[in-house]
Scaffold this motif. Structure first.
Motif, PDB file in Angstrom:
ATOM      1  N   ARG A  63       0.852  -1.189   0.000  1.00 36.40           N
ATOM      2  CA  ARG A  63       0.000   0.000   0.000  1.00 36.40           C
ATOM      3  C   ARG A  63       0.887   1.238   0.000  1.00 36.40           C
ATOM      4  O   ARG A  63       1.810   1.353   0.782  1.00 36.40           O
ATOM      5  CB  ARG A  63      -0.909   0.018   1.231  1.00 36.40           C
ATOM      6  CG  ARG A  63      -1.892  -1.142   1.240  1.00 36.40           C
ATOM      7  CD  ARG A  63      -2.586  -1.268   2.588  1.00 36.40           C
ATOM      8  NE  ARG A  63      -3.566  -0.221   2.819  1.00 36.40           N
ATOM      9  CZ  ARG A  63      -4.798  -0.247   2.342  1.00 36.40           C
ATOM     10  NH1 ARG A  63      -5.188  -1.243   1.581  1.00 36.40           N
ATOM     11  NH2 ARG A  63      -5.655   0.713   2.614  1.00 36.40           N
ATOM     12  N   ASP A 165      -7.084   4.646  -1.416  1.00 35.23           N
ATOM     13  CA  ASP A 165      -7.324   3.334  -2.009  1.00 35.23           C
ATOM     14  C   ASP A 165      -7.624   3.393  -3.508  1.00 35.23           C
ATOM     15  O   ASP A 165      -7.576   2.373  -4.190  1.00 35.23           O
ATOM     16  CB  ASP A 165      -8.482   2.630  -1.292  1.00 35.23           C
ATOM     17  CG  ASP A 165      -8.059   2.132   0.079  1.00 35.23           C
ATOM     18  OD1 ASP A 165      -6.849   1.932   0.286  1.00 35.23           O
ATOM     19  OD2 ASP A 165      -8.939   1.932   0.947  1.00 35.23           O
ATOM     20  N   ASN A 170      -2.328   0.909  -5.101  1.00 31.56           N
ATOM     21  CA  ASN A 170      -3.072   0.488  -3.923  1.00 31.56           C
ATOM     22  C   ASN A 170      -4.219  -0.417  -4.356  1.00 31.56           C
ATOM     23  O   ASN A 170      -4.748  -0.290  -5.450  1.00 31.56           O
ATOM     24  CB  ASN A 170      -3.635   1.691  -3.164  1.00 31.56           C
ATOM     25  CG  ASN A 170      -2.557   2.408  -2.382  1.00 31.56           C
ATOM     26  OD1 ASN A 170      -1.608   1.799  -1.928  1.00 31.56           O
ATOM     27  ND2 ASN A 170      -2.708   3.719  -2.246  1.00 31.56           N
TER      28      ASN A 170
END
Length: 509
Positions: A63, A165, A170
């Protein structure tokens, strides 16, 4: 009295030049109401979220951290004693500046932090937490001098890094790929102008996925083709006795180019209190230093001179690589807001009635903020602005920008709170003195219906991704952070005319 000013100039659209403004050493946030402070540290859903904690290395695996997420102390402080207000104001707004400064440090070291998450704690989050702890302690001391010192306030100090996100790299990210996707549209909000955005996004866009603000957003996945959205507007049914009239005030489109990065509602007395640029129409005296008396005597762009109200919102910019005059100014390039400021092609300010009964007059100098400038990190509990396209306004988005087809223009809509507590023109967190009507159109207990401001702003921008609203730097120019501000400075005669028109079912100007 210091005031931001811009001189009109012409390019693709009419804009104006911004004078550089000095950065304030401290900032103020007006907190209405008296009594002791009440701190509700994310006790209820919809008012906030759990206080942040530093992320672990495991959380970073796979991430890409994108921004800094901090609890919003301004929302949590519900009441502040009058005697402590000035000091509390300064500390709260100084905390916004602390986050802005920390975000700059994070952005400058983003690649290093992705390789060594410990650097984030040592170089960014740790120092930020220390500064926030000191500010919160000073707030508690200031309140304790004149009342009961609040407990638990220190839990608001912690911040963390969080991912976007939707960003490339991601999970769930689709920006910059050139592919398009779509998802289901959520339900509309109580006013019929909200609607949740789509989970899917529209590919393509700016900078190979780096975002239109050179890595500060928005992502291509923050856009969605409006034609892929299903109609989602559901307005309450009007009942017998509803106030069906309307009152429209014409205050222009900010053709004269009044901009500044202040916000007199949440940061009075503080230059660059917003850390992003606002469009202003109506009252021309509005800046950080404008008192009620100053506003009452200010010039107005409204056609009816009885309306000296101030209406303002974050500017919208084209992300086309072209510099605006504020590229080196506070609220502009210094706060990572870049690109050409767009003058709206149309602005409509309409006051409407209640679907269940009559409305009462607004008090003069009533302040209303709708939407949340920090909704990306705060959550969407207070998000309220909606996005659409001309010809498709039965389809509204909250968390996506629309991609409009050829011949259609981008539309921003703000339906302000329509219920007032009958006593206060402001409140400590600038929200609890007003409320939205419930799903059945009725005001909450203890509130009365007032004329509801519905603000519609239209832009003629090129089709596709490539525009964004200004925001606090750490909010990454997300559409869900859009917001509008209004201070009622109608004179009594015109306000009474408005109320009569709405209650009598007439259309007036």
């Amino acid at each position: 009295m210091p005031r931001s000013a811009r001189t009109p100039r012409t390019s693709r659209k009419k804009r104006s030049s911004l004078a550089n403004r000095a950065v304030a050493a401290s900032a103020a946030l007006i907190l209405g109401g008296g009594g002791l402070v009440a701190v509700n540290v994310y006790a209820s859903a919809g008012e906030g979220r759990p206080s942040a904690a530093p992320p672990t290395r495991a959380q970073n695996v796979g991430r890409q951290m994108s921004t800094i997420d901090c609890p919003d102390a301004g929302i949590e402080l519900r009441e502040v004693p009058e005697q402590a207000r000035g000091e509390v104001d300064r500390e709260l707004a100084a905390m916004d500046t602390q986050i802005t400064d920390a975000y700059r440090q994070f952005a400058d070291r983003k690649e290093q932090i992705s390789q060594d998450p410990g650097l984030a704690e040592n170089a960014v989050l740790g120092p930020l937490r220390s500064k926030r702890t000191a500010s919160l302690d000073r707030i508690a001391i200031a309140i304790g001098r004149v009342g009961e010192r609040p407990t638990g306030i220190e839990s608001l100090a912690g911040c963390s890094l969080r991912p976007d996100d939707n960003a490339p790299g991601n999970p769930g990210g689709t920006g910059g790929s050139g592919d398009s996707g779509s998802g289901d549209t959520g339900d509309g909000n109580d006013t019929g102008t909200g609607g949740n955005g789509n989970d899917g996004g529209q590919g393509g866009g700016n900078g190979g996925g780096n975002g239109g603000q050179a890595g500060n957003g928005p992502q291509a996945s923050d856009f969605v083709d409006i034609q892929s959205v299903q109609p989602n507007v559901d307005r309450p049914r009007q009942r017998r006795g509803a106030s069906r009239g309307t009152f429209t005030t014409d205050c222009g489109r900010n053709e004269n180019g009044k901009f500044n990065p202040d916000n007199v509602i949440v940061a009075p007395g503080v230059s660059n209190g917003a850390h992003h640029m606002h469009d202003y129409i109506g009252n021309q005296a509005n800046d950080a230093f404008a008192t009620d008396d100053v506003l009452a005597n200010g010039a107005t762009t409204c056609r009816n001179q009885g309306d000296r109200s101030t209406y303002y919102w974050p500017v919208l910019r084209l992300q086309n690589g072209q510099d605006e005059a504020d590229v080196d100014a506070d609220g502009g390039g210094r706060d990572q807001n870049v690109g050409e400021i767009q003058t709206p092609s149309e602005v409509t300010l309409k006051f409407v009635g209640s679907p269940v009964g009559r409305v009462t007059a607004m008090p003069r100098f009533l302040r209303i903020i709708t939407g949340d400038a920090k909704a990306f990190t705060n959550g969407d509990a207070n998000a309220n602005a909606s996005w659409s396209c001309t010809g498709f306004e039965d389809r509204q988005l909250r968390d996506k920008y629309p991609i409009c087809p050829d011949g259609s223009q981008v539309v921003r809509t703000f339906a302000f709170q329509s219920c007032w507590d009958g006593r206060n023109t402001d409140s400590a967190n600038h929200r609890t003195h007003v409320a939205f009507a419930r799903a059945d159109g009725r005001c909450p207990k203890g509130f009365r219906a007032i004329p509801q401001l519905v603000q519609r702003i239209v832009y003629d921008v090129p089709p596709g991704p490539g525009f964004a609203v200004d925001s606090f730097p750490e909010q990454l120019h997300k559409p869900i952070t859009d917001h509008g501000d209004f201070i009622n400075v109608f004179d009594q005669r015109l306000m009474q005319k408005m109320v009569r028109c709405i209650n009598d079912g007439r259309r007036c100007r």
